[in-house]
Design a protein around this motif. Structure first.
Motif, short mmCIF file in Angstrom:
data_model
loop_
_atom_site.label_atom_id
_atom_site.label_comp_id
_atom_site.label_asym_id
_atom_site.label_seq_id
_atom_site.Cartn_x
_atom_site.Cartn_y
_atom_site.Cartn_z
N LEU A 67 0.81 -1.21 0.00
CA LEU A 67 0.00 0.00 0.00
C LEU A 67 0.84 1.26 0.00
CD1 LEU A 67 -2.69 -0.93 2.66
CD2 LEU A 67 -2.72 -1.28 0.21
N ASP A 68 2.05 1.16 0.52
CA ASP A 68 2.82 2.37 0.76
C ASP A 68 3.90 2.53 -0.29
OD1 ASP A 68 4.32 4.43 1.62
OD2 ASP A 68 4.61 3.69 3.66
N ALA A 69 3.73 3.56 -1.12
CA ALA A 69 4.66 3.76 -2.24
C ALA A 69 6.08 4.03 -1.77
CB ALA A 69 4.17 4.90 -3.11
N SER A 70 6.25 4.51 -0.53
CA SER A 70 7.60 4.85 -0.08
C SER A 70 8.47 3.61 0.07
CB SER A 70 7.55 5.61 1.25
OG SER A 70 7.14 4.74 2.27
N HIS A 71 7.84 2.43 0.17
CA HIS A 71 8.62 1.20 0.28
C HIS A 71 8.96 0.63 -1.10
CE1 HIS A 71 7.86 0.15 4.68
NE2 HIS A 71 7.38 1.34 4.47
N GLN A 72 8.38 1.23 -2.15
CA GLN A 72 8.59 0.67 -3.48
C GLN A 72 9.96 1.08 -4.00
OE1 GLN A 72 6.75 -1.55 -4.54
NE2 GLN A 72 5.20 -1.25 -2.98
N PRO A 73 10.75 0.11 -4.46
CA PRO A 73 12.05 0.46 -5.01
C PRO A 73 11.85 1.24 -6.31
CG PRO A 73 11.59 -1.87 -5.36
CD PRO A 73 10.48 -1.33 -4.51
N ASP A 74 12.66 2.27 -6.54
CA ASP A 74 12.52 2.96 -7.81
C ASP A 74 13.37 2.25 -8.86
OD1 ASP A 74 14.67 4.91 -6.15
OD2 ASP A 74 15.24 4.30 -8.16
N GLY A 75 13.16 2.64 -10.10
CA GLY A 75 13.77 1.92 -11.22
C GLY A 75 15.30 1.92 -11.21
N TRP A 76 15.91 2.82 -10.45
CA TRP A 76 17.36 2.94 -10.51
C TRP A 76 18.06 2.15 -9.42
CZ3 TRP A 76 19.29 4.86 -14.77
CH2 TRP A 76 18.47 5.68 -15.54
N SER A 77 17.32 1.76 -8.38
CA SER A 77 17.97 1.02 -7.29
C SER A 77 18.22 -0.42 -7.73
CB SER A 77 17.09 1.03 -6.05
OG SER A 77 15.94 0.26 -6.29
N ILE A 78 19.12 -1.10 -7.01
CA ILE A 78 19.42 -2.51 -7.34
C ILE A 78 18.16 -3.36 -7.15
CG2 ILE A 78 20.85 -4.50 -6.76
CD1 ILE A 78 22.97 -2.56 -5.77
N MET A 79 17.43 -3.06 -6.05
CA MET A 79 16.19 -3.79 -5.78
C MET A 79 15.22 -3.63 -6.94
SD MET A 79 15.26 -5.57 -3.14
CE MET A 79 13.56 -5.19 -2.67
N GLY A 80 15.09 -2.38 -7.39
CA GLY A 80 14.17 -2.08 -8.49
C GLY A 80 14.54 -2.87 -9.73
N ARG A 81 15.83 -2.93 -10.01
CA ARG A 81 16.28 -3.67 -11.19
C ARG A 81 16.04 -5.16 -11.06
NH1 ARG A 81 21.10 -0.81 -14.16
NH2 ARG A 81 20.36 1.30 -13.90
N MET A 82 16.30 -5.70 -9.85
CA MET A 82 16.07 -7.13 -9.63
C MET A 82 14.61 -7.47 -9.84
SD MET A 82 18.48 -7.92 -6.34
CE MET A 82 17.51 -9.31 -5.85
N LYS A 83 13.76 -6.59 -9.31
CA LYS A 83 12.32 -6.83 -9.40
C LYS A 83 11.88 -6.80 -10.86
CE LYS A 83 8.05 -5.13 -7.35
NZ LYS A 83 7.44 -4.09 -6.57
N ASP A 84 12.46 -5.87 -11.59
CA ASP A 84 12.13 -5.72 -13.00
C ASP A 84 12.51 -6.97 -13.80
OD1 ASP A 84 10.93 -3.76 -14.65
OD2 ASP A 84 12.82 -3.66 -15.76
N VAL A 85 13.68 -7.53 -13.49
CA VAL A 85 14.13 -8.74 -14.20
C VAL A 85 13.16 -9.89 -13.92
CG1 VAL A 85 15.93 -10.51 -14.24
CG2 VAL A 85 16.57 -8.08 -14.26
N VAL A 86 12.76 -10.02 -12.64
CA VAL A 86 11.85 -11.11 -12.26
C VAL A 86 10.52 -10.94 -12.98
CG1 VAL A 86 10.54 -12.08 -10.33
CG2 VAL A 86 12.94 -11.47 -10.02
N VAL A 87 10.00 -9.70 -12.96
CA VAL A 87 8.70 -9.43 -13.57
C VAL A 87 8.75 -9.75 -15.07
CG1 VAL A 87 7.16 -7.54 -14.23
CG2 VAL A 87 7.91 -7.75 -11.88
N ARG A 88 9.80 -9.29 -15.74
CA ARG A 88 9.90 -9.51 -17.18
C ARG A 88 10.00 -10.98 -17.54
NH1 ARG A 88 11.49 -5.33 -20.67
NH2 ARG A 88 11.22 -3.34 -19.63
N SER A 89 10.76 -11.75 -16.73
CA SER A 89 10.93 -13.16 -17.07
C SER A 89 9.60 -13.90 -16.89
CB SER A 89 12.03 -13.79 -16.21
OG SER A 89 11.63 -13.80 -14.87
N ARG A 90 8.79 -13.45 -15.91
CA ARG A 90 7.49 -14.10 -15.71
C ARG A 90 6.54 -13.76 -16.84
NH1 ARG A 90 6.98 -13.72 -9.31
NH2 ARG A 90 8.76 -15.08 -8.91
#
Ligand SMILES: [Zn+2]
Length: 309
Positions: A67-90
């Motif tokens: 619910l809280d956007a402040s916990h969302q990693p932005d696209g430039w952080s390592i977390m954000g990139r990892m999440k993006d890779v996972v999402v794309r592969s799925r």
């Protein structure tokens, strides 16, 4: 917290033995101890007694991560990139099954990351995100990308018809009325439409090590039903959905919860406990699971894909 007795989702029996006990190690919304029972008739694992649906605001506090956007990693952080890779592969596995202009529904869309990634690959698709609470910021982001946002309980949401793909990622285990939600899914899918569910897997190789309560998949008291691979397949088939694929997924967040539960059970102070954003441990836990998969093991996170007959 008000709790209610419940019976087995899969077979309706009312006879379970307690197999795991624990408290809310992740959000610490209550000190109450909860128990998972294993059905003596069919082996299904469920929280009993469980918080009533009216307790949702209590056990999903306003800073709950979806619910809280402040916990969302932005696209430039390592977390954000990892999440993006996972999402794309799925995504890749899904999109071939969606015809031009087809409709995709993400039930429990959270921050909408999956739908936003999907939009980039498939501008033609009609994308719909449903969640019980969507922050203003996330709604704006999704609507800007042409995603229809429905804020509603999943069990009662008004879904579009003739849907090509319904996705439920880490949601089914949270639902109070799973039958009602499955009925919704069945009726909104077109014949031949796909349904993909990701949820913890009680067959995971690591669960026996922490089975009495610290296993992260328990996630007291927000996970109400926990499925084995077989149990989930049988359940989906009851709704006219033929299972076509079953995968093991990496489960770094379940490992993070396991680690936190162990720390809390040993009395570690809050500042010393692991946070979901700890990249070092996320990568380490991904490596554990990747190694286990190479050795032919089943992880604590599963995906089951079915087709409506
Ligand atoms: Zn049962």
């Amino acid at each position: 917290m008000i709790t209610e007795k419940t019976s087995c989702l899969l077979c309706g029996a009312d006879d379970a033995e307690i197999m795991a006990s624990g408290a809310d190690y992740d959000c610490e919304t209550t000190a109450q101890v909860f128990h998972f029972g294993r059905c003596r008739s069919c082996g299904h694992i469920y929280l009993n007694p469980r918080p009533t649906a009216e307790c949702a605001p209590e056990i999903y506090p306003s800073d709950y991560y979806t619910l809280d956007a402040s916990h969302q990693p932005d696209g430039w952080s390592i977390m954000g990139r990892m999440k993006d890779v996972v999402v794309r592969s799925r995504l890749r596995a899904f999109m071939r099954g969606v015809p031009h202009g087809g409709t995709v529904v993400d039930l429990g869309c959270g921050d909408g990351a999956l739908l936003l990634a999907m939009r980039r690959e498939r501008p033609d698709a009609r994308l719909v995100g449903v969640d019980f609470a969507v922050s203003a910021g996330q709604r704006q982001k999704m609507e800007k990308a042409g995603v229809v946002v429905i804020e509603s309980a999943l069990e009662t949401a008004q879904l579009p018809e003739n849907v090509s793909l319904v996705i439920m990622n880490q949601v089914i285990e949270h639902l109070w009325d799973v039958d009602a939600c499955m009925e919704k899914v069945r009726s909104c899918l077109r014949t031949g439409g796909m349904f993909s569910v990701c949820t913890p897997n009680t067959d995971g190789y690591d669960r026996p090590w922490f089975h009495s309560g610290a296993w992260g998949g328990y996630y007291f008291p927000r996970h109400l039903n926990l499925f084995s691979r077989e149990g989930l397949s049988r359940y989906m088939e009851r709704f006219g959905l033929r299972v076509t694929r079953r995968n093991s997924l990496l489960a770094p967040l379940i490992w993070m919860s396991t680690a936190r539960a162990l720390q809390l059970r040993r009395g570690w102070p809050r500042w010393a406990r692991l946070r979901d954003g700890n990249v070092f441990f996320l990568v380490l836990f991904c490596l554990f699971d990747a190694l286990a998969l190479m050795l032919g093991q089943v992880t604590s996170n599963q995906q089951v894909v079915a087709v409506k007959e």
